[in-house]
Design an enzyme around this catalytic site. Structure first.
Site, PDB file in Angstrom:
ATOM      1  N   CYS A 145      41.369  40.059  23.381  1.00  0.00           N
ATOM      2  CA  CYS A 145      42.321  40.687  22.215  1.00  0.00           C
ATOM      3  C   CYS A 145      42.950  41.837  22.596  1.00  0.00           C
ATOM      4  O   CYS A 145      42.540  42.999  22.598  1.00  0.00           O
ATOM      5  CB  CYS A 145      40.883  41.025  21.321  1.00  0.00           C
ATOM      6  SG  CYS A 145      40.357  39.700  20.512  1.00  0.00           S
ATOM      7  N   ARG A 156      47.365  40.469  37.566  1.00  0.00           N
ATOM      8  CA  ARG A 156      48.736  40.779  38.344  1.00  0.00           C
ATOM      9  C   ARG A 156      50.036  40.645  37.502  1.00  0.00           C
ATOM     10  O   ARG A 156      50.860  41.525  37.423  1.00  0.00           O
ATOM     11  CB  ARG A 156      48.875  39.774  39.627  1.00  0.00           C
ATOM     12  CG  ARG A 156      47.988  40.267  40.768  1.00  0.00           C
ATOM     13  CD  ARG A 156      48.061  39.268  41.666  1.00  0.00           C
ATOM     14  NE  ARG A 156      49.460  39.502  42.223  1.00  0.00           N
ATOM     15  CZ  ARG A 156      50.066  40.546  42.809  1.00  0.00           C
ATOM     16  NH1 ARG A 156      49.354  41.356  43.248  1.00  0.00           N
ATOM     17  NH2 ARG A 156      51.398  40.220  42.958  1.00  0.00           N
ATOM     18  N   GLY A 214      52.425  44.425  54.791  1.00  0.00           N
ATOM     19  CA  GLY A 214      53.408  44.444  53.988  1.00  0.00           C
ATOM     20  C   GLY A 214      54.221  43.216  53.942  1.00  0.00           C
ATOM     21  O   GLY A 214      55.325  42.935  53.455  1.00  0.00           O
ATOM     22  N   PRO A 229      46.886  41.804  57.559  1.00  0.00           N
ATOM     23  CA  PRO A 229      47.406  41.199  56.513  1.00  0.00           C
ATOM     24  C   PRO A 229      46.494  40.972  55.467  1.00  0.00           C
ATOM     25  O   PRO A 229      45.386  40.369  55.787  1.00  0.00           O
ATOM     26  CB  PRO A 229      48.327  39.940  57.026  1.00  0.00           C
ATOM     27  CG  PRO A 229      47.601  39.856  58.299  1.00  0.00           C
ATOM     28  CD  PRO A 229      46.939  40.982  58.719  1.00  0.00           C
ATOM     29  N   GLY A 230      46.642  40.958  54.174  1.00  0.00           N
ATOM     30  CA  GLY A 230      45.915  40.439  53.326  1.00  0.00           C
ATOM     31  C   GLY A 230      46.590  39.253  52.475  1.00  0.00           C
ATOM     32  O   GLY A 230      46.239  38.049  52.639  1.00  0.00           O
ATOM     33  N   TYR A 273      51.575  44.365  37.461  1.00  0.00           N
ATOM     34  CA  TYR A 273      52.521  44.603  38.356  1.00  0.00           C
ATOM     35  C   TYR A 273      53.670  43.822  37.844  1.00  0.00           C
ATOM     36  O   TYR A 273      54.646  43.996  38.755  1.00  0.00           O
ATOM     37  CB  TYR A 273      52.262  44.002  39.810  1.00  0.00           C
ATOM     38  CG  TYR A 273      51.023  44.623  40.487  1.00  0.00           C
ATOM     39  CD1 TYR A 273      51.076  45.978  40.889  1.00  0.00           C
ATOM     40  CD2 TYR A 273      49.839  43.939  40.634  1.00  0.00           C
ATOM     41  CE1 TYR A 273      49.808  46.471  41.328  1.00  0.00           C
ATOM     42  CE2 TYR A 273      48.682  44.425  41.291  1.00  0.00           C
ATOM     43  CZ  TYR A 273      48.715  45.941  41.561  1.00  0.00           C
ATOM     44  OH  TYR A 273      47.654  46.380  42.198  1.00  0.00           O
TER      45      TYR A 273
END
Ligand SMILES: *Cc1c(COP(=O)(O)O)cnc(C)c1O
Length: 401
Positions: free
Chosen positions: A328, A298, A218, A260-261, A302
């Site tokens: 499209c 993204r 996070g 962690p990513g 998001y």
């Protein structure tokens, strides 16, 4: 990695292109390591789903990272990258008992996040050590409030069900060697995270054979000017102290784990695209690039705002642009963004394109997934070729009529 390096990469490997800078992965890894240097045993498991290219996994493993995986395929990728099974944790959500058994048989650390599977798994494999994913029901409300929420989250076993967990563990005689949480919420406010950690410590006390406590992830990184990022140093200082106190109280030196990513790879990645068309309408100037949400979802998924720069005209006079793709369908990367003057053929670079970008790409509109390049030791190395037409049709069974 300079603009010149990026432009050279485009010349060599074409557009659109993902480029990842290993030196940033390394400095982020060291930052996290340093923040927790007061804890004797720390294990950082990189969240494979953020960016799963095998060369990236290998590089992060060379720094000492283990792997956090969410599917059996990610487990296999980590093994393919040469990561020993002891360094792999498998934290799926809503997968079948069969898949969990398959992962367990490979020897990776299993992390279970529901009571049904916990009971089934404990009954069949009581000797296999299992970690339990707890949902502490903590989330940040604004900047200072801590609220007990996320009651409807599908992740983890509710902390309120701890008595049921204990009953299953006693009845089956299974071995719980780890306690885990990953709320998925950003650690903007260190105190919120510490509050959730206290709940995890309380749960941990209920099990007497723990080897590790996994605090998930996070960690927030800045995406554009003015964004807040997790103060990893302050967080490390506070949690380390609390963790060491806990271990003393618990009576054994546990391992503190993270997964962690985004923190490790987001800023390392740049997504490069070429401008096909500059289109003036009555109200705006569109820069249309040779990509879309098929490659970089993204912003649409998001609403995330990735900083964009025009690396082939960095000194150009700034103007306002709406940057869109060639799909499209509405695929807006940025609205009304101030960018150095864009000409057709220019190369734009999107920041923070390391995490959850390539791994979410698709073939929508029958476009090829982009190539990926690793910047290592002062040079660019191709780590995934651009797809070809053969890739698009290779699994299709063509009928004749
Ligand atoms: C996705 C995920 C992570 C990584 O989250 P980031 O925000 O990228 O750091 C860690 N743990 C689990 C279980 C995850 O599903």
């Amino acid at each position: 990695m300079t603009n010149q390096d990026l432009l050279k990469a485009i010349q060599n490997f074409g557009s659109p292109l993902y480029v990842y800078d290993t030196s940033i992965m390394k400095s982020q890894y060291k930052r996290l390591q340093d923040a927790f240097k007061k804890v004797t045993n720390v294990k950082i498991h990189y969240a494979v789903k953020a960016l799963s290219n095998i060369s990236v996994l290998k590089y992060l493993h060379s720094l000492g990272a283990g792997m956090d995986t969410v599917s059996i395929q990610e487990v296999q990728l980590a093994i393919e990258a040469g990561v020993p099974v002891e360094d792999i944790i498998y934290t799926p959500n809503g997968v079948s008992m069969t898949e969990i058994e398959e992962a367990a048989s490979l020897g990776v650390q299993i992390n279970i996040d529901n009571l049904s599977i916990l009971e089934q798994f404990g009954t069949k494999h009581p000797a296999t050590p299992v970690c339990i994913r707890i949902n502490p029901h903590v989330m940040a409300g604004g900047h200072t409030n801590i609220s007990v929420g996320h009651i409807d989250s599908k992740f983890g076993i509710s902390i309120h069900q701890l008595p049921h967990i204990k009953r299953i563990v006693e009845n089956t005689g299974m071995l719980i060697n780890g306690i885990h949480m990953h709320t998925g919420s950003d650690i903007l406010d260190v105190d919120v995270f510490l509050y959730a950690s206290e709940i995890l410590f309380k749960a941990a006390k209920q099990f007497d054979k723990l080897e590790f406590i996994d605090f998930g992830s996070g960690f927030k990184v800045p995406y554009k000017e003015g964004d807040i990022e997790t103060n990893v140093e302050e967080f490390g200082e506070k949690l380390s102290q609390r963790f060491n106190e806990f271990c003393q109280d618990y009576g054994s030196e546990l391992t503190l784990a993270f997964e962690p990513g985004k923190f490790l790879v987001s800023e390392a990645g740049k997504f490069l695209v070429q401008v096909n068309v500059v289109k003036q309408t009555t109200s705006t100037v569109f820069a249309q690039v040779d990509s879309g949400f098929n490659h970089f979802i993204r912003p649409m998924l998001y609403g995330s705002q990735h900083h964009i720069s025009n690396i082939s005209n960095p000194e150009g006079r700034e103007r306002f642009y709406t940057v869109t793709g060639y799909i499209c369908e509405t695929d807006t990367f940025a609205n009304n963004r101030r960018i150095s003057e864009i000409r057709e053929g220019d190369i734009l670079s999107f920041r923070n394109a390391g995490a959850y970008c390539f791994t979410m790409s698709s073939n929508y509109n029958s476009r090829f997934c982009p190539a990926e390049v690793l910047y290592y030791d002062g040079d660019t190395h191709l780590i995934r070729e651009r797809e070809t037409f053969e890739d698009l049709i290779k699994n299709q069974k063509v009928l004749s009529f």
